[in-house]
Design a protein around this motif. Structure first.
Motif, short mmCIF file in Angstrom:
data_model
loop_
_atom_site.label_atom_id
_atom_site.label_comp_id
_atom_site.label_asym_id
_atom_site.label_seq_id
_atom_site.Cartn_x
_atom_site.Cartn_y
_atom_site.Cartn_z
N ILE A 1 0.84 -1.21 0.00
CA ILE A 1 0.00 0.00 0.00
C ILE A 1 0.87 1.25 0.00
O ILE A 1 0.56 2.24 -0.67
N ASN A 2 1.99 1.20 0.72
CA ASN A 2 2.88 2.37 0.77
C ASN A 2 3.53 2.68 -0.57
O ASN A 2 4.05 3.79 -0.76
N LEU A 3 3.47 1.78 -1.52
CA LEU A 3 3.95 2.08 -2.88
C LEU A 3 3.02 3.09 -3.56
O LEU A 3 3.42 3.79 -4.48
N VAL A 4 1.77 3.14 -3.09
CA VAL A 4 0.75 4.00 -3.69
C VAL A 4 0.48 5.24 -2.84
O VAL A 4 0.33 6.34 -3.35
N ARG A 5 0.44 5.02 -1.53
CA ARG A 5 0.13 6.11 -0.60
C ARG A 5 0.63 5.72 0.78
O ARG A 5 0.74 4.53 1.08
N PRO A 6 0.91 6.69 1.62
CA PRO A 6 1.40 6.34 2.96
C PRO A 6 0.28 5.82 3.86
O PRO A 6 -0.84 6.33 3.84
N VAL A 7 0.61 4.79 4.61
CA VAL A 7 -0.32 4.24 5.58
C VAL A 7 0.50 3.64 6.72
O VAL A 7 1.57 3.06 6.49
N ALA A 8 0.02 3.79 7.93
CA ALA A 8 0.74 3.30 9.10
C ALA A 8 0.51 1.80 9.29
O ALA A 8 -0.58 1.28 9.04
N TYR A 9 1.53 1.13 9.77
CA TYR A 9 1.45 -0.30 10.06
C TYR A 9 0.29 -0.57 11.02
O TYR A 9 -0.51 -1.49 10.79
N THR A 10 0.18 0.23 12.08
CA THR A 10 -0.86 -0.01 13.08
C THR A 10 -2.27 0.16 12.50
O THR A 10 -3.20 -0.52 12.91
N THR A 11 -2.40 1.05 11.53
CA THR A 11 -3.71 1.25 10.88
C THR A 11 -4.11 0.01 10.10
O THR A 11 -5.23 -0.48 10.21
N VAL A 12 -3.17 -0.53 9.31
CA VAL A 12 -3.46 -1.74 8.53
C VAL A 12 -3.71 -2.92 9.47
O VAL A 12 -4.61 -3.73 9.23
N MET A 13 -2.93 -3.00 10.54
CA MET A 13 -3.11 -4.08 11.51
C MET A 13 -4.51 -4.03 12.12
O MET A 13 -5.20 -5.05 12.23
N THR A 14 -4.96 -2.84 12.48
CA THR A 14 -6.30 -2.67 13.06
C THR A 14 -7.38 -3.05 12.07
O THR A 14 -8.33 -3.77 12.40
#
Length: 122
Positions: free
Chosen positions: A31-44
Protein backbone atom coordinates in the motif's frame (compact mmCIF):
# COMPACT_ATOMS: atom_id res chain seq x y z
CA UNK A 1 -22.76 -8.61 3.33
CA UNK A 2 -21.88 -4.96 3.65
CA UNK A 3 -19.73 -2.81 1.42
CA UNK A 4 -16.10 -2.42 2.38
CA UNK A 5 -14.53 0.85 3.48
CA UNK A 6 -11.66 2.28 1.43
CA UNK A 7 -8.78 0.67 3.35
CA UNK A 8 -10.74 -2.55 3.82
CA UNK A 9 -11.20 -2.71 0.05
CA UNK A 10 -7.49 -2.02 -0.56
CA UNK A 11 -6.51 -4.85 1.77
CA UNK A 12 -9.03 -7.29 0.31
CA UNK A 13 -8.07 -6.35 -3.25
CA UNK A 14 -4.43 -7.21 -2.61
CA UNK A 15 -5.24 -10.50 -0.92
CA UNK A 16 -7.62 -11.47 -3.73
CA UNK A 17 -5.04 -10.59 -6.38
CA UNK A 18 -2.19 -12.35 -4.58
CA UNK A 19 -4.28 -15.50 -3.98
CA UNK A 20 -2.25 -16.32 -0.88
CA UNK A 21 -2.04 -15.44 2.78
CA UNK A 22 -0.05 -12.33 3.66
CA UNK A 23 1.25 -10.53 6.72
CA UNK A 24 0.33 -7.01 7.72
CA UNK A 25 3.92 -6.00 6.86
CA UNK A 26 3.45 -7.22 3.26
CA UNK A 27 0.17 -5.34 2.97
CA UNK A 28 1.63 -2.15 4.42
CA UNK A 29 4.68 -2.28 2.16
CA UNK A 30 2.49 -2.71 -0.93
CA UNK A 31 0.00 0.00 0.00
CA UNK A 32 2.88 2.37 0.77
CA UNK A 33 3.95 2.08 -2.88
CA UNK A 34 0.75 4.00 -3.69
CA UNK A 35 0.13 6.11 -0.60
CA UNK A 36 1.40 6.34 2.96
CA UNK A 37 -0.32 4.24 5.58
CA UNK A 38 0.74 3.30 9.10
CA UNK A 39 1.45 -0.30 10.06
CA UNK A 40 -0.86 -0.01 13.08
CA UNK A 41 -3.71 1.25 10.88
CA UNK A 42 -3.46 -1.74 8.53
CA UNK A 43 -3.11 -4.08 11.51
CA UNK A 44 -6.30 -2.67 13.06
CA UNK A 45 -8.28 -2.88 9.82
CA UNK A 46 -7.07 -6.44 9.13
CA UNK A 47 -8.20 -7.40 12.63
CA UNK A 48 -11.59 -5.75 12.01
CA UNK A 49 -11.95 -7.71 8.74
CA UNK A 50 -11.10 -10.89 10.66
CA UNK A 51 -13.75 -10.16 13.32
CA UNK A 52 -16.30 -9.41 10.57
CA UNK A 53 -15.67 -12.84 9.07
CA UNK A 54 -13.99 -11.59 5.88
CA UNK A 55 -10.47 -12.87 6.72
CA UNK A 56 -9.06 -15.91 8.43
CA UNK A 57 -5.78 -15.63 10.21
CA UNK A 58 -3.10 -18.02 11.38
CA UNK A 59 -0.06 -17.37 13.49
CA UNK A 60 3.26 -17.65 11.63
CA UNK A 61 6.03 -17.02 14.12
CA UNK A 62 5.23 -13.68 15.71
CA UNK A 63 3.07 -12.43 12.83
CA UNK A 64 -0.46 -13.17 11.73
CA UNK A 65 -1.04 -14.42 8.17
CA UNK A 66 -4.33 -13.16 6.72
CA UNK A 67 -6.30 -14.81 3.93
CA UNK A 68 -9.78 -14.08 2.51
CA UNK A 69 -12.61 -16.38 3.55
CA UNK A 70 -14.53 -15.48 0.39
CA UNK A 71 -13.46 -14.98 -3.21
CA UNK A 72 -14.01 -11.60 -4.82
CA UNK A 73 -16.84 -13.17 -6.82
CA UNK A 74 -18.54 -14.56 -3.70
CA UNK A 75 -18.27 -11.14 -2.05
CA UNK A 76 -19.75 -9.43 -5.13
CA UNK A 77 -22.59 -11.96 -5.28
CA UNK A 78 -23.33 -11.26 -1.62
CA UNK A 79 -23.56 -7.53 -2.31
CA UNK A 80 -25.93 -8.21 -5.18
CA UNK A 81 -28.15 -10.42 -2.99
CA UNK A 82 -28.18 -7.76 -0.29
CA UNK A 83 -29.09 -5.04 -2.78
CA UNK A 84 -32.06 -7.11 -3.98
CA UNK A 85 -33.17 -7.48 -0.39
CA UNK A 86 -33.69 -3.72 -0.14
CA UNK A 87 -36.58 -3.66 -2.59
CA UNK A 88 -40.17 -4.75 -2.25
CA UNK A 89 -40.36 -5.60 -5.96
CA UNK A 90 -37.43 -7.86 -6.80
CA UNK A 91 -38.72 -8.55 -10.31
CA UNK A 92 -38.83 -4.85 -11.17
CA UNK A 93 -35.36 -4.29 -9.72
CA UNK A 94 -33.97 -7.21 -11.72
CA UNK A 95 -35.67 -5.95 -14.88
CA UNK A 96 -34.13 -2.47 -14.46
CA UNK A 97 -30.75 -4.06 -13.81
CA UNK A 98 -30.90 -6.26 -16.93
CA UNK A 99 -32.14 -3.35 -19.08
CA UNK A 100 -28.94 -1.45 -18.24
CA UNK A 101 -26.59 -4.39 -18.86
CA UNK A 102 -24.22 -4.40 -21.80
CA UNK A 103 -24.74 -7.10 -24.45
CA UNK A 104 -21.58 -8.81 -23.14
CA UNK A 105 -22.97 -8.88 -19.60
CA UNK A 106 -26.31 -10.22 -20.83
CA UNK A 107 -24.47 -13.04 -22.59
CA UNK A 108 -22.41 -13.71 -19.44
CA UNK A 109 -25.68 -13.92 -17.46
CA UNK A 110 -27.14 -16.34 -20.01
CA UNK A 111 -23.98 -18.47 -19.80
CA UNK A 112 -24.17 -18.45 -15.99
CA UNK A 113 -27.82 -19.54 -16.09
CA UNK A 114 -26.96 -22.32 -18.56
CA UNK A 115 -24.08 -23.56 -16.41
CA UNK A 116 -26.33 -23.75 -13.34
CA UNK A 117 -29.10 -25.55 -15.24
CA UNK A 118 -31.37 -22.51 -15.29
CA UNK A 119 -31.02 -21.69 -18.99
CA UNK A 120 -34.77 -21.40 -19.49
CA UNK A 121 -34.85 -18.69 -16.84
CA UNK A 122 -33.69 -15.87 -19.10
Amino acid sequence: MRRLGDLEAEIMDRLWRWRRAATVRELVDDINLVRPVAYTTVMTVADILHRKGMLRREKAGRAWMYQPLYSREEYTAGLMREALGHTEDRQAALMRFVERMSPEDVEALRAALRSTGREGSL
